[in-house]
Scaffold this motif. Structure first.
Motif, PDB file in Angstrom:
ATOM      1  N   ALA A  46     -10.131 -47.802 -27.989  1.00 40.04           N
ATOM      2  CA  ALA A  46      -9.363 -48.444 -26.918  1.00 40.04           C
ATOM      3  C   ALA A  46      -9.368 -49.957 -27.099  1.00 40.04           C
ATOM      4  O   ALA A  46      -8.362 -50.626 -26.876  1.00 40.04           O
ATOM      5  CB  ALA A  46      -9.937 -48.064 -25.561  1.00 40.04           C
ATOM      6  N   LYS A  47     -10.501 -50.488 -27.544  1.00 38.39           N
ATOM      7  CA  LYS A  47     -10.583 -51.935 -27.735  1.00 38.39           C
ATOM      8  C   LYS A  47      -9.689 -52.393 -28.884  1.00 38.39           C
ATOM      9  O   LYS A  47      -9.255 -53.538 -28.923  1.00 38.39           O
ATOM     10  CB  LYS A  47     -12.031 -52.349 -28.015  1.00 38.39           C
ATOM     11  N   ILE A  67      -5.411 -48.933 -28.758  1.00 37.43           N
ATOM     12  CA  ILE A  67      -4.732 -47.647 -28.627  1.00 37.43           C
ATOM     13  C   ILE A  67      -5.032 -47.127 -27.230  1.00 37.43           C
ATOM     14  O   ILE A  67      -6.190 -46.954 -26.874  1.00 37.43           O
ATOM     15  CB  ILE A  67      -5.229 -46.637 -29.688  1.00 37.43           C
ATOM     16  N   ARG A  90     -15.850 -44.030 -31.681  1.00 36.79           N
ATOM     17  CA  ARG A  90     -15.946 -43.656 -30.269  1.00 36.79           C
ATOM     18  C   ARG A  90     -14.690 -44.103 -29.540  1.00 36.79           C
ATOM     19  O   ARG A  90     -14.054 -45.095 -29.911  1.00 36.79           O
ATOM     20  CB  ARG A  90     -17.142 -44.345 -29.622  1.00 36.79           C
ATOM     21  N   ALA A  91     -14.362 -43.366 -28.461  1.00 39.40           N
ATOM     22  CA  ALA A  91     -13.116 -43.634 -27.742  1.00 39.40           C
ATOM     23  C   ALA A  91     -13.035 -45.066 -27.227  1.00 39.40           C
ATOM     24  O   ALA A  91     -11.977 -45.698 -27.292  1.00 39.40           O
ATOM     25  CB  ALA A  91     -12.977 -42.659 -26.586  1.00 39.40           C
ATOM     26  N   ASP A  92     -14.145 -45.596 -26.722  1.00 40.69           N
ATOM     27  CA  ASP A  92     -14.052 -46.937 -26.124  1.00 40.69           C
ATOM     28  C   ASP A  92     -13.785 -47.992 -27.200  1.00 40.69           C
ATOM     29  O   ASP A  92     -13.119 -48.998 -26.951  1.00 40.69           O
ATOM     30  CB  ASP A  92     -15.312 -47.266 -25.317  1.00 40.69           C
ATOM     31  N   LEU A 116     -10.319 -45.679 -21.659  1.00 41.39           N
ATOM     32  CA  LEU A 116      -9.895 -47.014 -21.231  1.00 41.39           C
ATOM     33  C   LEU A 116     -10.803 -48.100 -21.788  1.00 41.39           C
ATOM     34  O   LEU A 116     -10.706 -49.245 -21.414  1.00 41.39           O
ATOM     35  CB  LEU A 116      -9.904 -47.098 -19.708  1.00 41.39           C
ATOM     36  N   GLY A 117     -11.704 -47.706 -22.642  1.00 36.01           N
ATOM     37  CA  GLY A 117     -12.543 -48.710 -23.267  1.00 36.01           C
ATOM     38  C   GLY A 117     -13.858 -48.970 -22.567  1.00 36.01           C
ATOM     39  O   GLY A 117     -14.514 -49.959 -22.826  1.00 36.01           O
ATOM     40  N   LEU A 123      -4.403 -44.257 -24.232  1.00 35.60           N
ATOM     41  CA  LEU A 123      -3.941 -42.894 -23.956  1.00 35.60           C
ATOM     42  C   LEU A 123      -3.633 -42.764 -22.470  1.00 35.60           C
ATOM     43  O   LEU A 123      -4.435 -43.157 -21.624  1.00 35.60           O
ATOM     44  CB  LEU A 123      -5.029 -41.894 -24.348  1.00 35.60           C
ATOM     45  N   ARG A 144      -5.526 -36.678 -28.515  1.00 36.11           N
ATOM     46  CA  ARG A 144      -6.946 -36.857 -28.207  1.00 36.11           C
ATOM     47  C   ARG A 144      -7.728 -37.228 -29.465  1.00 36.11           C
ATOM     48  O   ARG A 144      -8.701 -37.988 -29.394  1.00 36.11           O
ATOM     49  CB  ARG A 144      -7.520 -35.598 -27.565  1.00 36.11           C
ATOM     50  N   ALA A 158      -2.949 -47.890 -18.373  1.00 38.92           N
ATOM     51  CA  ALA A 158      -2.963 -47.989 -19.838  1.00 38.92           C
ATOM     52  C   ALA A 158      -2.366 -49.316 -20.291  1.00 38.92           C
ATOM     53  O   ALA A 158      -2.858 -49.953 -21.222  1.00 38.92           O
ATOM     54  CB  ALA A 158      -2.205 -46.817 -20.444  1.00 38.92           C
ATOM     55  N   LEU A 188     -11.198 -39.062 -28.514  1.00 34.50           N
ATOM     56  CA  LEU A 188     -11.864 -38.139 -27.601  1.00 34.50           C
ATOM     57  C   LEU A 188     -12.300 -36.874 -28.333  1.00 34.50           C
ATOM     58  O   LEU A 188     -13.089 -36.100 -27.833  1.00 34.50           O
ATOM     59  CB  LEU A 188     -10.936 -37.780 -26.433  1.00 34.50           C
ATOM     60  N   LEU A 198      -9.383 -51.324 -14.051  1.00 35.94           N
ATOM     61  CA  LEU A 198     -10.218 -50.724 -15.087  1.00 35.94           C
ATOM     62  C   LEU A 198      -9.521 -50.729 -16.431  1.00 35.94           C
ATOM     63  O   LEU A 198     -10.167 -50.749 -17.474  1.00 35.94           O
ATOM     64  CB  LEU A 198     -10.557 -49.294 -14.701  1.00 35.94           C
ATOM     65  N   GLY A 199      -8.189 -50.713 -16.376  1.00 38.36           N
ATOM     66  CA  GLY A 199      -7.450 -50.732 -17.635  1.00 38.36           C
ATOM     67  C   GLY A 199      -7.731 -51.990 -18.430  1.00 38.36           C
ATOM     68  O   GLY A 199      -7.612 -52.005 -19.652  1.00 38.36           O
ATOM     69  N   SER A 200      -8.100 -53.064 -17.733  1.00 37.12           N
ATOM     70  CA  SER A 200      -8.315 -54.314 -18.461  1.00 37.12           C
ATOM     71  C   SER A 200      -9.749 -54.451 -18.953  1.00 37.12           C
ATOM     72  O   SER A 200     -10.130 -55.503 -19.451  1.00 37.12           O
ATOM     73  CB  SER A 200      -7.929 -55.508 -17.584  1.00 37.12           C
ATOM     74  N   THR A 201     -10.537 -53.370 -18.842  1.00 34.59           N
ATOM     75  CA  THR A 201     -11.928 -53.397 -19.309  1.00 34.59           C
ATOM     76  C   THR A 201     -12.057 -53.832 -20.765  1.00 34.59           C
ATOM     77  O   THR A 201     -13.002 -54.512 -21.133  1.00 34.59           O
ATOM     78  CB  THR A 201     -12.541 -51.981 -19.195  1.00 34.59           C
ATOM     79  N   VAL A 202     -11.075 -53.430 -21.578  1.00 33.55           N
ATOM     80  CA  VAL A 202     -11.205 -53.705 -23.007  1.00 33.55           C
ATOM     81  C   VAL A 202     -11.091 -55.183 -23.320  1.00 33.55           C
ATOM     82  O   VAL A 202     -11.435 -55.610 -24.409  1.00 33.55           O
ATOM     83  CB  VAL A 202     -10.154 -52.936 -23.827  1.00 33.55           C
ATOM     84  N   SER A 233     -13.745 -43.472 -20.877  1.00 35.87           N
ATOM     85  CA  SER A 233     -13.977 -43.881 -22.263  1.00 35.87           C
ATOM     86  C   SER A 233     -12.649 -44.183 -22.945  1.00 35.87           C
ATOM     87  O   SER A 233     -12.569 -45.074 -23.780  1.00 35.87           O
ATOM     88  CB  SER A 233     -14.751 -42.808 -23.025  1.00 35.87           C
TER      89      SER A 233
END
Lengths: 315, 236
Positions: free
Chosen positions: B78-79, B82, B73-75, A189-190, B84, B49, B149, B54, B103-107, A187
């Motif tokens: 991240a978008k 920010i 929410r964390a996701d 990581l988005g 972590l 956190r 990250a 989180l 996976l880091g590029s998911t956002v 989460s």
């Protein structure tokens, strides 16, 4: 590939009993793959997938008998209905975690069973049979029907297997594995955990309902206890996946083969057969916690269906 | 200094009934690197956190670029950019190095950082990209965590215990790369146990003790004695 072609051609070489058995194997394999996707990849251990098997079965009967849809269309429609139903159910049971999630899914399945047992038009608690006219509409001859239902079963299995394969190889599959490994990091990581799980749950529900429809199209008779049987549609499926190797694509295949080998050789022994199944499950869990396939893969370092991007490495 | 990018405003954070942060006020300007120091259990990780979403907090107590994000929410955070780098690295054991990075590029944020540039930064990861992430050494795993990250091209990087459990030589390598990591216009908050390193890498430090900011200031102005006093509660 050759094996698949050989199996597709089965109606031309196999007898009626073998054909029926193979069809059943494909449908079980599909259920196992779907359960494996939920539990092994998305970390959602459901013991209530019989809800969707039974729902798919009952919808096949209801839509053909009362709406007049042809059986194959009815199966498609019931998959869509199951997906629509899965969304509110997910919003309820996703509040639960771990063991509570498992119990929650079971409760939902029981609710389904009791609900369908109340529907008198579908035979209530004693169930109903598919009217002859509908059965005849599939194909006029008995052998035609049998090969058709065989083709549907193998087609469904290939569809389920290929879609899971490509889903897991996609970016979303990666996100799914990440969630299973470490929800917090994912989460951060988005990765939208809730939505990813919901997608898996809903798609699994739809496909499980379609498989349920096919199962009862083969059986031609449905009752609440058979349709929502936790033993038939969940316990055996979990057995298959755990024995074969949870969280691997190959696992359910191995597990299904082993399960049917055991069943065909031991089914005559009645309850001793179930005890042996239990014993096998315990032994495998102690000796090879990652299932038979996990054990083989570890020992020989092979993957039949590369999931770890090994094939792409020379890019 | 340029405008404030991220700030906390009387941030209170809880684990159940236990309160871990009390009225923490902190701010980071665009392009700035700050360090958070403090003893174990002071609330450093909790602070990061909370920023990363989180831990849920009051909406207004965390602001990013003017937007209240405390209850996001964390996701979603991240978008917004920010990222972590969690304590203990938290790689995905069933995925390879490259999959972890991807996976880091998911956002879906694009920019300087992609597989190529991360591999340029840490060439050893390119050699090991097909290996399971947890088969790497601790230092290499930390590189994967940092790379992962970076793949989200964040505006703010949060480093939680950047050198925890790593060999000194690896820590040196990572700190040598730090300017390259942060130079792409990113803002950074670093948690570091080694006060000397924290002072060298950051322009300002915050010292936390028992969930409260005990001391803050520019690394040029603060003396070692002041920090020791804030850190241990007594003069050395």
């Amino acid at each position: 590939m050759l094996v698949v072609l050989f199996l597709v051609a089965a109606p031309w070489w196999a007898g009626r009993a073998e054909l029926r058995l193979l069809g059943e194997i494909y449908l079980y394999l599909s259920l196992a793959c779907l359960w494996n996707l939920m539990a092994g990849y998305a970390g959602m251990v459901s013991v209530g997938q019989q809800a969707y098997v039974g729902f798919g079965g009952y919808m096949l009967f209801a839509l053909t008998m009362f709406v007049g849809l042809p059986p194959i269309a009815a199966i498609g429609v019931s998959a869509v209905l199951a997906a629509a139903l899965a969304v509110p159910i997910a919003s309820l049971i996703f509040r639960l975690n771990g063991a509570y999630f498992a119990i929650g899914t079971w409760v939902i399945a029981e609710v389904f069973r009791l609900t369908f047992a109340q529907v008198n038009a579908l035979g209530g608690g004693s169930g109903t049979s598919l009217p002859v006219s509908i059965v005849k509409s599939l194909a006029s001859s008995r052998s035609g029907r049998e090969s058709l239902s065989y083709f549907l079963a193998i087609g469904a299995m290939i569809l389920v297997f290929v879609s899971i394969y490509f889903f897991l190889r996609s970016k979303r599959g990666l996100a799914l594995t990440a969630i299973r490994d470490n929800e917090t990091a994912a989460s951060g990581l988005g990765v939208n955990i809730w939505r990813t799980k919901l997608e898996v749950y809903v798609v699994t529900a739809a496909l499980t309902a379609a498989i349920g429809g096919l199962i009862f199209l083969q059986k031609l008779r449905i009752s609440p206890d058979a349709a929502f049987s936790v033993n038939d549609w969940t316990a055996f499926v979990i057995f298959i996946v755990v024995i074969g190797g949870i969280g691997t694509l190959e696992g359910p295949i191995i597990g299904t083969i082993l399960f049917f080998l055991l069943r065909e050789t031991l089914a005559d022994y009645g309850s001793a057969y179930l005890m042996i199944l239990g014993l096998v499950a315990i032994l495998v869990m102690i000796k090879a916690p990652r299932g038979v396939w996990g054990w083989i893969a570890q020992k020989y370092d092979i993957e039949l269906l590369p999931m770890r991007y090994r094939v792409q490495l020379d890019k | 200094m340029s405008k404030v990018l991220l700030q906390t405003d009387s941030l209170n954070a809880f684990y159940g009934d236990f309160q871990a942060l009390y009225d923490v006020d902190m701010s980071v300007c665009e392009g700035e690197t700050i360090a958070i120091i403090g003893a174990n259990g002071a609330g450093k990780s909790t602070l990061l956190r909370s920023i990363a979403g989180l831990i849920k907090t009051e909406p207004e107590s965390v602001r990013f670029d003017g937007t209240a994000i405390g209850n996001w929410r964390a996701d979603k955070i991240a978008k917004q950019g920010i990222a972590l780098i969690p304590e203990g690295r938290q790689l995905f054991p069933s995925l390879s190095v490259e999959e972890n990075l991807k996976l880091g590029s998911t956002v879906g944020r694009t920019g300087h950082w992609q597989l190529d540039t991360v591999y340029q930064l840490f060439p050893v990861l390119k050699e090991r990209r097909t290996q399971p992430s947890t088969s790497l050494s601790g230092g290499q795993q930390q590189m994967v965590a940092i790379g992962r990250a970076l793949m989200s091209n964040p505006e703010v990087l949060l480093f939680d215990e950047i050198s925890l459990g790593l060999a000194p030589v690896i820590i040196n390598t990572i700190y040598e790369q730090l300017p390259n990591i942060i130079s792409q216009g990113a803002t950074a908050i670093i948690i570091e146990q080694d006060v000397g390193r924290a002072m060298a890498a950051a322009s300002r430090v915050y010292c936390l003790i028992e969930g409260r900011v005990k001391l803050e200031g520019s690394t040029h102005e603060l003396t070692r004695e002041q920090i020791t006093e804030a850190y241990f509660g007594v003069a050395a």
